[in-house]
Design a protein around this motif. Structure first.
Motif, PDB file in Angstrom:
ATOM      1  N   LEU A 132      59.994 -19.572  10.714  1.00  0.00           N
ATOM      2  CA  LEU A 132      59.018 -18.837  11.210  1.00  0.00           C
ATOM      3  C   LEU A 132      58.891 -19.010  12.755  1.00  0.00           C
ATOM      4  O   LEU A 132      58.321 -17.933  13.343  1.00  0.00           O
ATOM      5  CB  LEU A 132      57.533 -19.275  10.449  1.00  0.00           C
TER       6      LEU A 132
ATOM      7  N   GLU B  16      64.964 -17.005   8.926  1.00  0.00           N
ATOM      8  CA  GLU B  16      64.034 -15.695   9.022  1.00  0.00           C
ATOM      9  C   GLU B  16      64.924 -14.780   9.892  1.00  0.00           C
ATOM     10  O   GLU B  16      64.674 -13.339   9.408  1.00  0.00           O
ATOM     11  CB  GLU B  16      62.818 -16.082   9.776  1.00  0.00           C
TER      12      GLU B  16
ATOM     13  N   ILE C  65      60.306 -11.803   3.746  1.00  0.00           N
ATOM     14  CA  ILE C  65      60.787 -13.005   3.886  1.00  0.00           C
ATOM     15  C   ILE C  65      59.927 -14.259   3.652  1.00  0.00           C
ATOM     16  O   ILE C  65      60.117 -15.378   3.076  1.00  0.00           O
ATOM     17  CB  ILE C  65      61.552 -13.260   5.416  1.00  0.00           C
ATOM     18  N   GLY C  66      58.875 -14.240   3.921  1.00  0.00           N
ATOM     19  CA  GLY C  66      57.831 -15.190   3.930  1.00  0.00           C
ATOM     20  C   GLY C  66      57.571 -15.603   2.491  1.00  0.00           C
ATOM     21  O   GLY C  66      57.554 -16.831   1.985  1.00  0.00           O
TER      22      GLY C  66
ATOM     23  N   GLY D 231      58.974  -9.046   7.411  1.00  0.00           N
ATOM     24  CA  GLY D 231      58.428 -10.382   7.499  1.00  0.00           C
ATOM     25  C   GLY D 231      57.711 -10.901   6.342  1.00  0.00           C
ATOM     26  O   GLY D 231      57.694 -12.149   5.936  1.00  0.00           O
TER      27      GLY D 231
ATOM     28  N   PRO E 266      53.585 -15.135   7.994  1.00  0.00           N
ATOM     29  CA  PRO E 266      54.067 -14.002   8.525  1.00  0.00           C
ATOM     30  C   PRO E 266      53.260 -12.742   8.797  1.00  0.00           C
ATOM     31  O   PRO E 266      53.355 -11.984   9.957  1.00  0.00           O
ATOM     32  CB  PRO E 266      55.214 -13.629   7.350  1.00  0.00           C
TER      33      PRO E 266
ATOM     34  N   GLY F 148      61.532 -17.132  14.490  1.00  0.00           N
ATOM     35  CA  GLY F 148      61.278 -15.830  14.423  1.00  0.00           C
ATOM     36  C   GLY F 148      59.981 -15.481  15.518  1.00  0.00           C
ATOM     37  O   GLY F 148      60.008 -14.211  16.137  1.00  0.00           O
TER      38      GLY F 148
END
Length: 397
Positions: free
Chosen positions: A38, A232, A245-246, A242, A159, A41
């Protein structure tokens, strides 16, 4: 209620406060590593840094933690734990705040390095305090539990927060967790119960095997500094949101505890080498699938491969640490295992950033795969050398 009973209650309460403070600090000691995907990202999405600068920023915290944790071998048993912890936490919180108002590369790099040093000092003392606990198994078990809980919550919530606040949101989240630790540490903190009797690094075992396992662990965490740090970004390139993904990483992090639970049973049944080979055999196909992921099936491929990858990461690390520990009968070498973790994490992101800048984001996957193979081979050779040494010792005895 008698005075004796009241004193017992007060003592138990203070012990609970001490343990809570120590666990919160130890939890935050691994925060940057845990939330590294994270962080990469958020730095990238800010638009303020090049891909190479993102790699250096990601390593800055870890470099500071590495410096502090390695030097703690000398000073950790010689200082006032409470005072150093309070100063370190205050500096860590200040650096996190400064990071929210700094957007230029050089100042932010310096601030994050000092944040890492402060974090590493507090982290090292918290591990010493947990090691002094009367029931170390439960203490370290609680540490794993709270770190998994922190990672799960972080991947689930951040995210959306970073989408609104950028990387500042991560550092606000850090401080939200650090302030309770600072308050509790100000109330009470464990005292050093052991005096340090050595300042020179020497081991009771094979330096050759020690070097093999050290660089084996470095290589494995170099892979995490490439694959894990850019996981990420890999999902973003595959057109995952996002939030998706989180959530995937949060589920994977929560389930990763299964790896450490299965590790001991596997070693007991099949031996350490089998566990090491199993890691490579399972993780490498995951990386291959991730490398060839197509957008049509991206969600499920990303979810399945990253979750299995995280479980096997938790699975293999206890095996590596056990080899690390058994090579040195004096029990001092294990202190450098954390340093090996951090060396790999310091080197990985900048190298990955260079690879990304001249190629494609997916190139970090094959880079990490090569590092895993190198790591597993080094660890197996170290374990075989250890077994031969034990066998020859038993014969001579």
């Amino acid at each position: 209620m008698s005075n004796t009973t009241l004193r017992k209650i007060d003592f138990s309460f203070l012990r609970a406060v001490e343990l809570t403070a120590v666990l919160l600090i130890a939890m935050m000691g691994a925060a940057v590593t845990t939330l590294m995907p994270l962080l990469v990202g958020a730095y990238s999405d800010s638009g303020s840094f090049t891909s190479v600068q993102v790699g250096w920023l990601t390593s800055a915290d870890v470099a500071g933690i590495l410096l502090a944790s390695t030097s703690a071998y000398v000073w950790s048993r010689r200082v006032n734990w409470r005072l150093v912890t309070l100063i370190s936490l205050s500096v860590f919180i200040l650096c996190n705040y400064l990071s929210t108002i700094t957007s230029e590369f050089e100042p932010l790099l310096l601030v994050r390095f000092f944040a890492g040093v402060a974090c590493g000092c507090a982290y090292a003392l918290s591990l010493c305090a947990l090691g002094d606990h009367k029931n170390t198994d439960k203490a370290f078990g609680a540490l794993v539990t709270i770190q998994v809980l922190f990672g799960t919550i972080g991947f689930w919530l951040l995210p959306e927060i970073t989408a609104q606040q950028g990387f500042s949101g991560i550092f606000h989240f850090f401080n939200l967790c650090l302030i309770p630790a600072l308050i509790l540490s100000a109330l009470t903190y464990p005292s050093n119960s052991k005096t340090q009797s050595h300042t020179v690094m020497s081991i009771d075992g094979s330096y050759y095997a020690a070097a093999l396992i050290f660089f084996g662990v470095v290589a494995y965490y170099f892979a995490q500094g490439t694959v894990w740090a850019y996981l990420e970004r890999i999902g973003v390139v595959a057109n995952l949101s996002g939030v998706e993904i989180g959530q995937i990483l949060a589920v994977g992090f929560a389930l990763s505890a299964l790896g450490s639970l299965l590790s001991g049973k596997c070693v007991a049944m099949f031996g350490r080498n089998a566990g090491l080979w199993a890691t490579a055999v399972i993780q490498l196909p995951c990386l291959l699938l991730l490398y060839n992921m197509d957008s049509q099936h991206a969600f499920w491929i990303y979810a399945i491969t990253t979750i299995i990858y995280q479980v096997m990461w938790s699975f293999v690390v206890p095996i590596m640490m056990a080899i690390f520990n058994d090579i040195d009968k004096s029990g001092k070498l294990i202190a450098l295992c954390i340093a090996a973790f951090k060396v790999g994490l310091v080197v990985g992101p900048p190298v990955a950033a260079v690879v990304v800048s001249i190629g494609h984001i997916n190139d970090v996957i094959w880079l990490g795969g090569i590092a895993i193979v190198v790591s597993i081979v080094l660890c197996i050779v170290a374990n075989n050398h250890l077994k031969q040494r034990i066998s020859s010792h038993n014969v001579s005895a």
